[in-house]
Write a protein that holds these residues in place. Structure first.
Motif, mmCIF file in Angstrom:
data_model
loop_
_atom_site.group_PDB
_atom_site.id
_atom_site.type_symbol
_atom_site.label_atom_id
_atom_site.label_comp_id
_atom_site.label_asym_id
_atom_site.label_seq_id
_atom_site.Cartn_x
_atom_site.Cartn_y
_atom_site.Cartn_z
ATOM 1 N N PHE A 179 0.834 -1.198 0.000
ATOM 2 C CA PHE A 179 0.000 0.000 0.000
ATOM 3 C C PHE A 179 0.870 1.250 0.000
ATOM 4 O O PHE A 179 0.468 2.285 -0.514
ATOM 5 C CB PHE A 179 -0.910 -0.013 1.229
ATOM 6 N N GLY A 180 2.041 1.139 0.564
ATOM 7 C CA GLY A 180 2.989 2.245 0.514
ATOM 8 C C GLY A 180 2.834 3.276 1.610
ATOM 9 O O GLY A 180 2.123 3.077 2.606
ATOM 10 N N TRP A 197 -4.972 -4.807 -6.626
ATOM 11 C CA TRP A 197 -6.025 -5.092 -5.651
ATOM 12 C C TRP A 197 -7.428 -4.908 -6.208
ATOM 13 O O TRP A 197 -8.378 -5.495 -5.692
ATOM 14 C CB TRP A 197 -5.821 -4.228 -4.411
ATOM 15 N N SER A 198 -7.580 -4.129 -7.252
ATOM 16 C CA SER A 198 -8.902 -3.973 -7.877
ATOM 17 C C SER A 198 -9.347 -5.254 -8.562
ATOM 18 O O SER A 198 -10.532 -5.420 -8.877
ATOM 19 C CB SER A 198 -8.883 -2.820 -8.890
ATOM 20 N N ASN A 199 -8.392 -6.169 -8.789
ATOM 21 C CA ASN A 199 -8.697 -7.452 -9.427
ATOM 22 C C ASN A 199 -8.390 -8.621 -8.494
ATOM 23 O O ASN A 199 -8.209 -9.752 -8.952
ATOM 24 C CB ASN A 199 -7.885 -7.588 -10.719
ATOM 25 N N PHE A 200 -8.364 -8.345 -7.215
ATOM 26 C CA PHE A 200 -7.995 -9.362 -6.228
ATOM 27 C C PHE A 200 -8.984 -10.529 -6.218
ATOM 28 O O PHE A 200 -10.199 -10.351 -6.274
ATOM 29 C CB PHE A 200 -7.958 -8.733 -4.837
ATOM 30 N N THR A 248 -13.202 -7.544 -0.494
ATOM 31 C CA THR A 248 -11.866 -6.951 -0.540
ATOM 32 C C THR A 248 -11.773 -5.900 -1.640
ATOM 33 O O THR A 248 -11.248 -4.799 -1.423
ATOM 34 C CB THR A 248 -10.809 -8.044 -0.769
ATOM 35 N N ARG A 249 -12.289 -6.227 -2.812
ATOM 36 C CA ARG A 249 -12.238 -5.259 -3.916
ATOM 37 C C ARG A 249 -13.070 -4.022 -3.606
ATOM 38 O O ARG A 249 -12.701 -2.901 -3.986
ATOM 39 C CB ARG A 249 -12.727 -5.922 -5.212
ATOM 40 N N TYR A 250 -14.168 -4.210 -2.895
ATOM 41 C CA TYR A 250 -14.992 -3.058 -2.542
ATOM 42 C C TYR A 250 -14.260 -2.168 -1.531
ATOM 43 O O TYR A 250 -14.318 -0.939 -1.618
ATOM 44 C CB TYR A 250 -16.327 -3.519 -1.966
ATOM 45 N N LEU A 251 -13.563 -2.783 -0.577
ATOM 46 C CA LEU A 251 -12.763 -2.004 0.372
ATOM 47 C C LEU A 251 -11.705 -1.201 -0.379
ATOM 48 O O LEU A 251 -11.461 -0.028 -0.063
ATOM 49 C CB LEU A 251 -12.101 -2.924 1.389
#
Length: 267
Positions: A179-180, A197-200, A248-251
């Motif tokens: 995440f940095g 993460w958008s495609n997790f 997860t993707r929604y978060l």
């Protein structure tokens, strides 16, 4: 789900669940004016907490896609709650501000076998992601232990650590973009993070949710009966994995909207 949904956003804004966008906006403006910290100098901290909750409720419900997702989760939570034994009064309070220990800075790309974060709040299936939809889980947009970047860096590192135990492809390295930190470059760190993460998709097996255990399958009355039970187990696994991946993707979507490193045009 129930833990997250105990605070109903429609109730926060004082509107019906079928409220129009105009009704939502008017309710938000009225409450925001009333509870803005500047309007409550006698108790600014409490006003700030209330104001943040009002802001979050409006952010979710004013976005059509997020509202539809919230309504679905709310309906599922109500169904699940109806099947549960009512909790005792002393256990009804939900803590949305659980904290965890500090973590030293990691490399820009972390191996997915980083140490587990044992102090992150969890439910039976791992870290309780619903707590991190509530933005009282962090304090400010700094890199300090309770800041936005430290909190969500730990969240996503924990998700990967939990998934790592189910990774079964030795041909692929188990790596994920971090995440940095607050001063990281959008192009080199932030953008790759959100693309990944958008495609997790979770690698968790969810075999512990099976309705029929191995003994039951072995002792099935017939092959046909066994096949039906195996199909039911598979349906349960796939549904749980799909819900975890979607959650997860929604978060990620919610966090991205509040990430000050992301250009407005990319949100």
């Amino acid at each position: 789900i129930n833990q997250y949904m105990e605070v109903c956003y429609y109730r926060v804004l004082g509107v019906r669940q079928n409220a129009s966008s105009v009704e939502l906006r008017n309710a938000y403006r009225r409450l925001a004016l009333r509870y803005h910290p500047d309007k409550n100098p006698h108790n600014p901290e409490q006003a700030k907490r209330i104001f943040q909750r009002i802001q979050l409720a409006y952010d979710i419900l004013s976005d059509q896609q997020e509202r539809e997702w919230y309504d679905r989760q709310k309906a599922e939570a109500e169904k699940a709650k109806a099947k549960e034994t009512p909790p005792s009064p002393e256990n009804e309070t939900t803590n949305h501000q659980q904290e965890d220990n500090g973590q030293t800075k990691t490399e820009q790309t972390q191996p997915r076998d980083s140490p587990p974060h044992e102090n992150m709040p969890r439910n039976d299936d791992g870290i309780n992601l619903f707590l991190y939809f509530n933005f009282t889980c962090f304090k400010g947009y700094g890199d300090d232990d309770r800041g936005f970047f430290a909190v969500y860096r730990r969240v996503f590192a924990t998700i990967c650590e939990e998934d790592r135990r189910f990774w079964n492809d030795p041909a692929l390295p188990y790596e994920y973009p971090t995440f940095g930190w607050s001063n990281d470059s959008y192009e080199s760190v932030v953008k790759p993070f959100y693309m990944f993460w958008s495609n997790f998709t979770t690698s968790r097996s969810y075999t512990w949710l099976h309705k029929y255990d191995e003994d039951t399958l072995r002792n099935a009355e017939s092959q046909e009966s066994r096949i039906k039970m195996e199909k039911e187990n598979k349906r349960i696994r796939e549904r749980a994995a799909r819900e975890q991946s979607d959650l997860t993707r929604y978060l990620v979507t919610i966090v991205k909207k509040r990430d000050i490193r992301v250009p407005v045009t990319e949100k």
